[in-house]
Design a protein around this motif. Structure first.
Motif: not given
Length: 133
Positions: A33, A36, A38, A40
């Motif tokens: 994550l 990326k 992100q 999340d």
């Protein structure tokens, strides 16, 4: 044969020497994550994992034995265990009333109506001379 009574040098606690424990699957998910970029949520059963700085900003769903509880990770939680923030047991005070003991009132207008009725009954009893006998 006998122990020496010399003062030993103070050593740091073992937790200072070793790296913090983080479950491998959780660490891999965080690295993916972060790559990326992100923010999340993650779902884990690993309550023994230590919170590290790369976890800041994520919402981690931690299992408490019955369900997964969402916990947003902040900078003040670093070096604590995930399980520290999710209690597994619910403490009920001995004097607390159960839901069946308490009476729920639907709205404020119902409470006003109940209060008015009780007030009128009290007034009637006082003014009625037959009730005094």
């Amino acid at each position: 044969m006998f122990r020496s009574f010399k003062k030993q040098d103070k050593k740091p606690f073992p937790s200072v020497k070793r790296n913090p424990f983080v479950a491998n699957h959780l660490l891999n998910q965080i690295e993916k994550l972060n790559a990326k970029a992100q923010k999340d949520f993650l779902k884990t059963w690993s309550r023994a994992s230590t919170i590290i700085p790369s976890m800041i900003g994520y919402t981690i769903y931690i299992h408490n034995g019955r369900e997964h509880v969402p916990i947003p990770i902040t900078k003040y939680m670093v070096n604590y265990k995930l399980g520290d923030f999710v209690p597994t047991r619910i403490f009920n005070k001995p004097n607390s009333k159960s839901k069946s003991d308490t009476k729920a009132v639907k709205s404020k207008s119902d409470t006003k109506a109940v209060n008015r009725k009780s007030d009128t009954k009290a007034v009637k009893k006082k003014s009625d001379p037959k009730s005094l006998r």
